[in-house]
Design a protein around this motif. Sequence first.
Motif, PDB file in Angstrom:
ATOM      1  N   ASN A 101       0.863  -1.166   0.000  1.00  0.00           N
ATOM      2  CA  ASN A 101       0.000   0.000   0.000  1.00  0.00           C
ATOM      3  C   ASN A 101       0.908   1.226   0.000  1.00  0.00           C
ATOM      4  OD1 ASN A 101      -1.875   1.969   0.437  1.00  0.00           O
ATOM      5  ND2 ASN A 101      -2.814   1.012   2.209  1.00  0.00           N
ATOM      6  N   GLY A 102       1.207   1.737  -1.181  1.00  0.00           N
ATOM      7  CA  GLY A 102       2.134   2.853  -1.307  1.00  0.00           C
ATOM      8  C   GLY A 102       1.652   4.112  -0.617  1.00  0.00           C
ATOM      9  N   LEU A 103       0.361   4.390  -0.715  1.00  0.00           N
ATOM     10  CA  LEU A 103      -0.167   5.591  -0.061  1.00  0.00           C
ATOM     11  C   LEU A 103      -0.129   5.459   1.461  1.00  0.00           C
ATOM     12  CD1 LEU A 103      -3.187   6.475  -2.346  1.00  0.00           C
ATOM     13  CD2 LEU A 103      -1.099   7.764  -2.039  1.00  0.00           C
ATOM     14  N   GLY A 104      -0.414   4.257   1.951  1.00  0.00           N
ATOM     15  CA  GLY A 104      -0.336   4.042   3.395  1.00  0.00           C
ATOM     16  C   GLY A 104       1.076   4.173   3.919  1.00  0.00           C
ATOM     17  N   THR A 105       2.040   3.657   3.145  1.00  0.00           N
ATOM     18  CA  THR A 105       3.445   3.776   3.534  1.00  0.00           C
ATOM     19  C   THR A 105       3.902   5.228   3.494  1.00  0.00           C
ATOM     20  OG1 THR A 105       3.851   1.571   2.638  1.00  0.00           O
ATOM     21  CG2 THR A 105       5.772   2.962   3.041  1.00  0.00           C
ATOM     22  N   ALA A 106       3.521   5.949   2.443  1.00  0.00           N
ATOM     23  CA  ALA A 106       3.880   7.369   2.345  1.00  0.00           C
ATOM     24  C   ALA A 106       3.241   8.167   3.481  1.00  0.00           C
ATOM     25  CB  ALA A 106       3.452   7.931   0.992  1.00  0.00           C
ATOM     26  N   GLY A 107       1.992   7.868   3.801  1.00  0.00           N
ATOM     27  CA  GLY A 107       1.325   8.542   4.910  1.00  0.00           C
ATOM     28  C   GLY A 107       1.997   8.268   6.239  1.00  0.00           C
ATOM     29  N   PHE A 108       2.444   7.018   6.431  1.00  0.00           N
ATOM     30  CA  PHE A 108       3.143   6.664   7.662  1.00  0.00           C
ATOM     31  C   PHE A 108       4.449   7.442   7.793  1.00  0.00           C
ATOM     32  CE2 PHE A 108       6.388   3.988   9.699  1.00  0.00           C
ATOM     33  CZ  PHE A 108       5.846   3.892  10.966  1.00  0.00           C
ATOM     34  N   VAL A 109       5.225   7.481   6.711  1.00  0.00           N
ATOM     35  CA  VAL A 109       6.515   8.180   6.745  1.00  0.00           C
ATOM     36  C   VAL A 109       6.310   9.679   6.971  1.00  0.00           C
ATOM     37  CG1 VAL A 109       8.517   8.811   5.343  1.00  0.00           C
ATOM     38  CG2 VAL A 109       7.713   6.454   5.365  1.00  0.00           C
ATOM     39  N   LEU A 110       5.349  10.272   6.268  1.00  0.00           N
ATOM     40  CA  LEU A 110       5.105  11.706   6.433  1.00  0.00           C
ATOM     41  C   LEU A 110       4.555  12.023   7.823  1.00  0.00           C
ATOM     42  CD1 LEU A 110       3.678  12.549   2.922  1.00  0.00           C
ATOM     43  CD2 LEU A 110       5.824  13.359   3.907  1.00  0.00           C
ATOM     44  N   ALA A 111       3.711  11.146   8.358  1.00  0.00           N
ATOM     45  CA  ALA A 111       3.201  11.366   9.714  1.00  0.00           C
ATOM     46  C   ALA A 111       4.321  11.248  10.744  1.00  0.00           C
ATOM     47  CB  ALA A 111       2.092  10.371  10.018  1.00  0.00           C
ATOM     48  N   PHE A 142      -8.298   2.914   2.748  1.00  0.00           N
ATOM     49  CA  PHE A 142      -9.241   2.238   1.873  1.00  0.00           C
ATOM     50  C   PHE A 142      -8.582   1.228   0.947  1.00  0.00           C
ATOM     51  CE2 PHE A 142     -11.101   6.355   2.955  1.00  0.00           C
ATOM     52  CZ  PHE A 142     -12.254   5.904   3.587  1.00  0.00           C
ATOM     53  N   ARG A 143      -7.285   0.966   1.143  1.00  0.00           N
ATOM     54  CA  ARG A 143      -6.564  -0.017   0.341  1.00  0.00           C
ATOM     55  C   ARG A 143      -5.991  -1.093   1.252  1.00  0.00           C
ATOM     56  NH1 ARG A 143      -3.571   3.386  -4.369  1.00  0.00           N
ATOM     57  NH2 ARG A 143      -5.396   4.589  -4.961  1.00  0.00           N
ATOM     58  N   VAL A 144      -5.707  -2.244   0.667  1.00  0.00           N
ATOM     59  CA  VAL A 144      -5.182  -3.374   1.440  1.00  0.00           C
ATOM     60  C   VAL A 144      -3.700  -3.473   1.181  1.00  0.00           C
ATOM     61  CG1 VAL A 144      -5.321  -5.881   1.705  1.00  0.00           C
ATOM     62  CG2 VAL A 144      -7.395  -4.561   1.269  1.00  0.00           C
ATOM     63  N   PRO A 145      -2.841  -3.725   2.115  1.00  0.00           N
ATOM     64  CA  PRO A 145      -2.979  -3.857   3.564  1.00  0.00           C
ATOM     65  C   PRO A 145      -3.084  -2.492   4.245  1.00  0.00           C
ATOM     66  CG  PRO A 145      -0.696  -4.206   2.949  1.00  0.00           C
ATOM     67  CD  PRO A 145      -1.468  -4.019   1.673  1.00  0.00           C
ATOM     68  N   ARG A 146      -3.727  -2.471   5.379  1.00  0.00           N
ATOM     69  CA  ARG A 146      -4.054  -1.212   6.037  1.00  0.00           C
ATOM     70  C   ARG A 146      -3.139  -0.857   7.213  1.00  0.00           C
ATOM     71  NH1 ARG A 146      -9.333  -3.460   5.083  1.00  0.00           N
ATOM     72  NH2 ARG A 146     -10.415  -2.109   3.619  1.00  0.00           N
ATOM     73  N   GLY A 147      -2.226  -1.725   7.588  1.00  0.00           N
ATOM     74  CA  GLY A 147      -1.445  -1.550   8.819  1.00  0.00           C
ATOM     75  C   GLY A 147      -0.711  -0.232   8.924  1.00  0.00           C
ATOM     76  N   LEU A 148       0.118   0.099   7.943  1.00  0.00           N
ATOM     77  CA  LEU A 148       0.878   1.345   8.017  1.00  0.00           C
ATOM     78  C   LEU A 148      -0.020   2.564   7.872  1.00  0.00           C
ATOM     79  CD1 LEU A 148       4.129   0.483   6.025  1.00  0.00           C
ATOM     80  CD2 LEU A 148       3.876   0.845   8.475  1.00  0.00           C
ATOM     81  N   ALA A 149      -1.109   2.433   7.134  1.00  0.00           N
ATOM     82  CA  ALA A 149      -2.034   3.558   6.996  1.00  0.00           C
ATOM     83  C   ALA A 149      -2.700   3.876   8.339  1.00  0.00           C
ATOM     84  CB  ALA A 149      -3.079   3.257   5.933  1.00  0.00           C
ATOM     85  N   ILE A 150      -3.076   2.848   9.075  1.00  0.00           N
ATOM     86  CA  ILE A 150      -3.678   3.064  10.399  1.00  0.00           C
ATOM     87  C   ILE A 150      -2.657   3.675  11.350  1.00  0.00           C
ATOM     88  CG2 ILE A 150      -4.634   1.878  12.418  1.00  0.00           C
ATOM     89  CD1 ILE A 150      -5.937  -0.092  10.440  1.00  0.00           C
ATOM     90  N   ALA A 151      -1.423   3.161  11.313  1.00  0.00           N
ATOM     91  CA  ALA A 151      -0.376   3.717  12.170  1.00  0.00           C
ATOM     92  C   ALA A 151      -0.096   5.173  11.809  1.00  0.00           C
ATOM     93  CB  ALA A 151       0.900   2.880  12.037  1.00  0.00           C
ATOM     94  N   GLY A 152      -0.101   5.491  10.519  1.00  0.00           N
ATOM     95  CA  GLY A 152       0.102   6.871  10.094  1.00  0.00           C
ATOM     96  C   GLY A 152      -1.018   7.783  10.543  1.00  0.00           C
ATOM     97  N   LEU A 153      -2.243   7.276  10.520  1.00  0.00           N
ATOM     98  CA  LEU A 153      -3.385   8.072  10.979  1.00  0.00           C
ATOM     99  C   LEU A 153      -3.309   8.336  12.483  1.00  0.00           C
ATOM    100  CD1 LEU A 153      -5.786   9.226   9.438  1.00  0.00           C
ATOM    101  CD2 LEU A 153      -7.106   7.253  10.147  1.00  0.00           C
ATOM    102  N   VAL A 154      -2.900   7.343  13.244  1.00  0.00           N
ATOM    103  CA  VAL A 154      -2.755   7.527  14.698  1.00  0.00           C
ATOM    104  C   VAL A 154      -1.639   8.524  14.998  1.00  0.00           C
ATOM    105  CG1 VAL A 154      -2.068   6.351  16.827  1.00  0.00           C
ATOM    106  CG2 VAL A 154      -3.714   5.277  15.293  1.00  0.00           C
TER     107      VAL A 154
END
Length: 102
Positions: free
Chosen positions: A28-38, A67-79
């Motif tokens: 999940n590239g967007l989730g990973t990018a969101g995690f790094v930026l967060a 909204f994409r799979v896998p969601r792990g890093l995206a959830i961590a980035g949101l937190v």
Amino acid sequence: MEKKEGSYPYDRGGQTVIVNQSEGKRSNGLGTAGFVLALLGLIFSWMPGLGWVLWLLGLIFSFVGIFRVPRGLAIAGLVMSCIALIILIVVAGAIGSLIAAM
């Protein structure tokens, strides 16, 4: 040579080999990018300009990555974006109170 039903002309009675191929790792590239930026937003939250920009980008990318799979890093980035928001509000309040005291 007698042809059996369902066999090929050169069938020699060998074994059938079935190869199971895995789908590969999904990312999940967007989730990973969101995690790094967060994470960068959390680290640089004490810098008002850079902290806000990194926090906002991390929040947006993490939210879209949910909204994409896998969601792990995206959830961590949101937190982490939520934690960085709290820190940014505290820093902005401290700067505002310093300016008001002058």
